[in-house]
Design a protein around this motif. Structure first.
Motif, PDB file in Angstrom:
ATOM      1  N   VAL A  48     -36.525  48.448 -28.361  1.00 28.92           N
ATOM      2  CA  VAL A  48     -37.469  49.047 -27.416  1.00 28.92           C
ATOM      3  C   VAL A  48     -37.222  50.534 -27.208  1.00 28.92           C
ATOM      4  CG1 VAL A  48     -37.908  46.878 -26.229  1.00 28.92           C
ATOM      5  CG2 VAL A  48     -36.032  48.331 -25.459  1.00 28.92           C
ATOM      6  N   SER A  49     -36.015  51.021 -27.542  1.00 26.29           N
ATOM      7  CA  SER A  49     -35.754  52.453 -27.442  1.00 26.29           C
ATOM      8  C   SER A  49     -34.541  52.800 -28.287  1.00 26.29           C
ATOM      9  CB  SER A  49     -35.522  52.891 -25.986  1.00 26.29           C
ATOM     10  OG  SER A  49     -34.344  52.312 -25.462  1.00 26.29           O
ATOM     11  N   SER A  50     -34.452  54.080 -28.630  1.00 28.43           N
ATOM     12  CA  SER A  50     -33.352  54.540 -29.485  1.00 28.43           C
ATOM     13  C   SER A  50     -33.124  56.016 -29.211  1.00 28.43           C
ATOM     14  CB  SER A  50     -33.702  54.308 -30.956  1.00 28.43           C
ATOM     15  OG  SER A  50     -32.643  54.667 -31.794  1.00 28.43           O
ATOM     16  N   VAL A  51     -31.865  56.430 -29.175  1.00 36.11           N
ATOM     17  CA  VAL A  51     -31.547  57.829 -28.930  1.00 36.11           C
ATOM     18  C   VAL A  51     -30.379  58.237 -29.820  1.00 36.11           C
ATOM     19  CG1 VAL A  51     -30.009  57.290 -26.987  1.00 36.11           C
ATOM     20  CG2 VAL A  51     -31.019  59.566 -27.168  1.00 36.11           C
ATOM     21  N   ASP A  52     -30.469  59.434 -30.378  1.00 40.03           N
ATOM     22  CA  ASP A  52     -29.395  59.995 -31.193  1.00 40.03           C
ATOM     23  C   ASP A  52     -28.413  60.699 -30.268  1.00 40.03           C
ATOM     24  OD1 ASP A  52     -27.741  61.309 -32.970  1.00 40.03           O
ATOM     25  OD2 ASP A  52     -29.356  61.964 -34.289  1.00 40.03           O
ATOM     26  N   THR A  53     -27.167  60.240 -30.247  1.00 44.36           N
ATOM     27  CA  THR A  53     -26.173  60.794 -29.332  1.00 44.36           C
ATOM     28  C   THR A  53     -25.408  61.967 -29.924  1.00 44.36           C
ATOM     29  OG1 THR A  53     -24.350  59.370 -30.073  1.00 44.36           O
ATOM     30  CG2 THR A  53     -25.863  58.465 -28.423  1.00 44.36           C
ATOM     31  N   GLY A  54     -25.482  62.145 -31.229  1.00 38.76           N
ATOM     32  CA  GLY A  54     -24.761  63.228 -31.880  1.00 38.76           C
ATOM     33  C   GLY A  54     -23.318  62.914 -32.210  1.00 38.76           C
ATOM     34  N   SER A  55     -22.828  61.735 -31.795  1.00 40.55           N
ATOM     35  CA  SER A  55     -21.438  61.351 -32.055  1.00 40.55           C
ATOM     36  C   SER A  55     -21.342  59.851 -32.292  1.00 40.55           C
ATOM     37  CB  SER A  55     -20.525  61.725 -30.871  1.00 40.55           C
ATOM     38  OG  SER A  55     -20.444  63.121 -30.682  1.00 40.55           O
ATOM     39  N   GLN A  56     -20.290  59.470 -32.958  1.00 39.65           N
ATOM     40  CA  GLN A  56     -19.948  58.068 -33.141  1.00 39.65           C
ATOM     41  C   GLN A  56     -19.871  57.366 -31.781  1.00 39.65           C
ATOM     42  OE1 GLN A  56     -15.708  57.455 -33.988  1.00 39.65           O
ATOM     43  NE2 GLN A  56     -16.285  56.153 -35.704  1.00 39.65           N
ATOM     44  N   VAL A  57     -20.522  56.205 -31.642  1.00 36.73           N
ATOM     45  CA  VAL A  57     -20.528  55.464 -30.383  1.00 36.73           C
ATOM     46  C   VAL A  57     -19.471  54.364 -30.467  1.00 36.73           C
ATOM     47  CG1 VAL A  57     -21.918  54.193 -28.710  1.00 36.73           C
ATOM     48  CG2 VAL A  57     -23.002  55.904 -30.190  1.00 36.73           C
ATOM     49  N   SER A  58     -18.484  54.437 -29.572  1.00 38.20           N
ATOM     50  CA  SER A  58     -17.393  53.470 -29.617  1.00 38.20           C
ATOM     51  C   SER A  58     -17.440  52.438 -28.499  1.00 38.20           C
ATOM     52  CB  SER A  58     -16.043  54.198 -29.567  1.00 38.20           C
ATOM     53  OG  SER A  58     -15.954  55.008 -28.408  1.00 38.20           O
ATOM     54  N   ALA A  59     -18.158  52.719 -27.398  1.00 40.20           N
ATOM     55  CA  ALA A  59     -18.208  51.767 -26.283  1.00 40.20           C
ATOM     56  C   ALA A  59     -19.387  52.098 -25.377  1.00 40.20           C
ATOM     57  CB  ALA A  59     -16.904  51.798 -25.486  1.00 40.20           C
ATOM     58  N   LEU A  60     -19.875  51.088 -24.666  1.00 36.57           N
ATOM     59  CA  LEU A  60     -20.975  51.231 -23.706  1.00 36.57           C
ATOM     60  C   LEU A  60     -20.628  50.456 -22.439  1.00 36.57           C
ATOM     61  CD1 LEU A  60     -23.962  50.602 -26.147  1.00 36.57           C
ATOM     62  CD2 LEU A  60     -23.462  52.791 -25.025  1.00 36.57           C
ATOM     63  N   GLU A  61     -21.013  51.006 -21.295  1.00 37.34           N
ATOM     64  CA  GLU A  61     -20.760  50.347 -20.008  1.00 37.34           C
ATOM     65  C   GLU A  61     -21.925  50.627 -19.078  1.00 37.34           C
ATOM     66  OE1 GLU A  61     -18.658  47.684 -17.962  1.00 37.34           O
ATOM     67  OE2 GLU A  61     -17.678  48.635 -19.692  1.00 37.34           O
ATOM     68  N   TRP A  62     -22.560  49.570 -18.556  1.00 40.30           N
ATOM     69  CA  TRP A  62     -23.660  49.744 -17.616  1.00 40.30           C
ATOM     70  C   TRP A  62     -23.128  50.058 -16.220  1.00 40.30           C
ATOM     71  CZ3 TRP A  62     -28.784  49.732 -18.895  1.00 40.30           C
ATOM     72  CH2 TRP A  62     -29.138  49.210 -20.142  1.00 40.30           C
ATOM     73  N   ASN A  63     -23.878  50.892 -15.499  1.00 38.96           N
ATOM     74  CA  ASN A  63     -23.621  51.126 -14.086  1.00 38.96           C
ATOM     75  C   ASN A  63     -24.160  49.940 -13.297  1.00 38.96           C
ATOM     76  OD1 ASN A  63     -23.382  52.048 -11.452  1.00 38.96           O
ATOM     77  ND2 ASN A  63     -24.301  54.041 -11.846  1.00 38.96           N
ATOM     78  N   ARG A  64     -23.313  49.292 -12.512  1.00 44.44           N
ATOM     79  CA  ARG A  64     -23.742  48.127 -11.736  1.00 44.44           C
ATOM     80  C   ARG A  64     -24.497  48.513 -10.473  1.00 44.44           C
ATOM     81  NH1 ARG A  64     -17.931  44.934 -11.778  1.00 44.44           N
ATOM     82  NH2 ARG A  64     -17.355  45.500 -13.931  1.00 44.44           N
ATOM     83  N   TYR A  65     -24.516  49.818 -10.137  1.00 43.15           N
ATOM     84  CA  TYR A  65     -25.088  50.266  -8.874  1.00 43.15           C
ATOM     85  C   TYR A  65     -26.318  51.141  -9.052  1.00 43.15           C
ATOM     86  CZ  TYR A  65     -20.453  48.691  -7.566  1.00 43.15           C
ATOM     87  OH  TYR A  65     -19.321  47.936  -7.410  1.00 43.15           O
ATOM     88  N   ASP A  66     -26.658  51.456 -10.273  1.00 41.20           N
ATOM     89  CA  ASP A  66     -27.843  52.267 -10.538  1.00 41.20           C
ATOM     90  C   ASP A  66     -28.273  51.999 -11.966  1.00 41.20           C
ATOM     91  OD1 ASP A  66     -29.892  54.020 -10.146  1.00 41.20           O
ATOM     92  OD2 ASP A  66     -28.630  55.674  -9.451  1.00 41.20           O
ATOM     93  N   LYS A  67     -29.489  52.390 -12.295  1.00 43.33           N
ATOM     94  CA  LYS A  67     -30.023  52.124 -13.630  1.00 43.33           C
ATOM     95  C   LYS A  67     -29.562  53.200 -14.604  1.00 43.33           C
ATOM     96  CE  LYS A  67     -33.960  49.416 -12.054  1.00 43.33           C
ATOM     97  NZ  LYS A  67     -35.427  49.233 -12.056  1.00 43.33           N
ATOM     98  N   GLU A  68     -28.277  53.100 -14.938  1.00 43.69           N
ATOM     99  CA  GLU A  68     -27.634  54.072 -15.824  1.00 43.69           C
ATOM    100  C   GLU A  68     -26.730  53.337 -16.801  1.00 43.69           C
ATOM    101  OE1 GLU A  68     -27.243  57.564 -12.376  1.00 43.69           O
ATOM    102  OE2 GLU A  68     -25.480  56.396 -13.015  1.00 43.69           O
ATOM    103  N   ILE A  69     -26.450  54.010 -17.894  1.00 42.08           N
ATOM    104  CA  ILE A  69     -25.504  53.476 -18.866  1.00 42.08           C
ATOM    105  C   ILE A  69     -24.602  54.607 -19.340  1.00 42.08           C
ATOM    106  CG2 ILE A  69     -27.061  53.781 -20.849  1.00 42.08           C
ATOM    107  CD1 ILE A  69     -25.864  51.127 -21.954  1.00 42.08           C
ATOM    108  N   LEU A  70     -23.322  54.284 -19.506  1.00 46.65           N
ATOM    109  CA  LEU A  70     -22.324  55.265 -19.922  1.00 46.65           C
ATOM    110  C   LEU A  70     -21.898  54.947 -21.351  1.00 46.65           C
ATOM    111  CD1 LEU A  70     -20.425  57.618 -18.944  1.00 46.65           C
ATOM    112  CD2 LEU A  70     -18.762  55.817 -18.376  1.00 46.65           C
ATOM    113  N   SER A  71     -21.868  55.963 -22.186  1.00 44.74           N
ATOM    114  CA  SER A  71     -21.446  55.791 -23.582  1.00 44.74           C
ATOM    115  C   SER A  71     -20.168  56.583 -23.836  1.00 44.74           C
ATOM    116  CB  SER A  71     -22.548  56.233 -24.549  1.00 44.74           C
ATOM    117  OG  SER A  71     -22.948  57.571 -24.300  1.00 44.74           O
ATOM    118  N   ALA A  72     -19.295  55.991 -24.653  1.00 44.48           N
ATOM    119  CA  ALA A  72     -18.050  56.654 -25.068  1.00 44.48           C
ATOM    120  C   ALA A  72     -18.148  56.960 -26.550  1.00 44.48           C
ATOM    121  CB  ALA A  72     -16.849  55.772 -24.772  1.00 44.48           C
ATOM    122  N   HIS A  73     -17.605  58.128 -26.960  1.00 48.02           N
ATOM    123  CA  HIS A  73     -17.881  58.624 -28.306  1.00 48.02           C
ATOM    124  C   HIS A  73     -16.621  59.066 -29.035  1.00 48.02           C
ATOM    125  CE1 HIS A  73     -22.249  58.643 -27.626  1.00 48.02           C
ATOM    126  NE2 HIS A  73     -21.919  58.964 -26.380  1.00 48.02           N
ATOM    127  N   GLY A  74     -16.761  59.047 -30.340  1.00 45.61           N
ATOM    128  CA  GLY A  74     -15.738  59.573 -31.215  1.00 45.61           C
ATOM    129  C   GLY A  74     -16.229  60.831 -31.888  1.00 45.61           C
TER     130      GLY A  74
END
Length: 413
Positions: free
Chosen positions: A309-335
């Motif tokens: 349904v959606s896709s975004v180029d982050t510019g870096s290797q994606v190593s982990a993802l974590e949703w925010n439980r308190y708001d409609k956000e997602i955090l990505s960790a990169h290499g």
């Protein structure tokens, strides 16, 4: 620290599981599972195993294997969660605290940290497993391997049992409160790089390309998933514990239903290994995934319709993802190449802010029990703690107590 033997004095006999099954059909195993009387007497597994009479009511695995009643579909799940707009929210400019993590293995495919719901962080540093207590800041060594490398760790719900995968193809189950080994599972033929719990079922993924679901209440019982053809580096059960997402070095994501050994969906749009997987807490049919260094994409998947349904180029290797439980956000960790954390608005996948600090790629990320803090493990041999999801600025108590022989070095900076 001195290189002395810190191995635990394990006293529980090891209970190896069988290594293979000749019957690929599930029906015989279902009958054996349902008719088994061993649910409450597995040697060495004294973790409050339910009685068989309670199983049909409380165990998701049991109900799925019966195939007599279906789980609610993604479409039928309704969540009434209100995410209030956070007032006076501020973001950290740096990590709240930093701990040194010497000898952490710089390998994208491994899963080396896990934060329990009792606020205990398990950290694998090559051949040693450390526990950091988030309540006391106390660090202690749990176990040490003489020749093998720890390749994955994962806490069981309840924070008492810890699963440890290693380079010798084994999975060890440790009762942390008793400081003893419950069992050693020998079912894979290569290193065990990913682990995920579903109640009393432990899912393991390996470089042998297999996913194996082990029901720990019954000896010699497991089910194999065989759709991937390269190393399994990501496993994640959804909140209802009836759908498993898997990612591998074959660039593929599989969605599995407990009642079948064939995947519901196979997503092949990523162009590199898929390690980062996260189910959305406020829209249960939504899965986020992240690709490796050639791909660099975060993709959102509708697992009801089976499409991206959606896709975004982050510019870096994606190593982990974590949703925010308190708001409609997602955090990505990169290499490679920026080694950053990035916070995104989940609906539009627009960037809110980057967080920098690691000087080498981020390997893993895990959230604390209440979801307000995340820890990142980097190839720069540091653990960094971030209060990105916490809207309240709380003073941090920077106290560190060390036990004899602990090896995660104090590194508040």
């Amino acid at each position: 620290m001195n290189k002395q033997d810190h191995s635990l004095g394990f006293h529980t006999p090891k209970q190896p599981l069988c290594k293979a099954t000749s019957n690929p059909m599930l029906s015989n195993k279902q009958n054996r599972y349902i008719n088994s009387l061993k649910l409450e007497c597995v040697p060495g597994f004294d973790l409050g195993t339910p009685h068989k009479s309670e199983t049909s009511e409380n165990c998701q695995i049991y109900k799925a294997l019966k195939l007599q009643e279906s789980y609610p579909s993604f479409n039928s799940i309704s969540l009434n969660i209100n995410y209030d707009q956070q007032v006076n929210r501020s973001f950290p400019t740096q990590a709240e605290k930093i701990l040194d993590a010497p000898d952490i293995v710089d390998d994208y495919y491994l899963n080396l940290i896990s934060w329990s719901d009792k606020n205990i962080l398990a950290v694998a540093l090559r051949n040693r497993l450390y526990l950091w207590n988030g309540n006391t800041n106390y660090v202690d060594i749990l176990s040490e391997y003489r020749n093998d490398i720890i390749t994955s760790v994962s806490w069981m719900q309840g924070g008492r049992c810890l699963a440890i995968g290693d380079s010798a193809h084994n999975i060890k189950l440790i009762d942390v409160e008793k400081n003893s080994e419950i069992r050693t599972i020998q079912a894979h033929s290569d290193r065990v790089s990913s682990l995920a719990w579903n109640g009393y079922v432990l899912s393991s993924g390996s470089r042998d390309s297999l996913i194996i679901n082990h029901d720990l209440r019954i000896q010699n019982y497991f089910v194999k998933y065989t759709s991937h053809n390269q190393e399994i580096c990501g496993l994640k059960w959804n909140t209802e514990n009836n759908y498993l997402a898997s990612g591998a070095n074959d660039n593929k994501i599989c969605i599995w239903d407990l009642s079948s050994t064939m995947p519901i969906y196979e997503f092949k749009e990523h162009k590199a290994a898929v390690k980062a997987l996260a189910w959305c807490p406020w829209k249960r049919n939504l899965l986020a995934s992240g690709g490796g260094s050639i791909d660099k994409m975060i993709k959102m998947w509708d697992c009801t319709l089976g499409n991206c349904v959606s896709s975004v180029d982050t510019g870096s290797q994606v190593s982990a993802l974590e949703w925010n439980r308190y708001d409609k956000e997602i955090l990505s960790a990169h290499g490679y190449t920026q080694n950053q954390l990035t916070l995104w608005k989940a609906d539009e996948m627009t960037k809110i802010m980057d967080f920098n600090g690691h000087t080498a790629r981020i390997l893993n990320m895990s959230a604390n029990p209440d979801g307000t803090q995340v820890v990142t493990a980097g190839a720069d041999e540091t653990l960094r703690f971030w209060n990105i999801f916490n809207s309240m600025d709380k003073p941090s108590e920077k106290i560190c107590r060390w036990s004899p022989g602990s090896g995660i070095n104090a590194g508040y900076r």
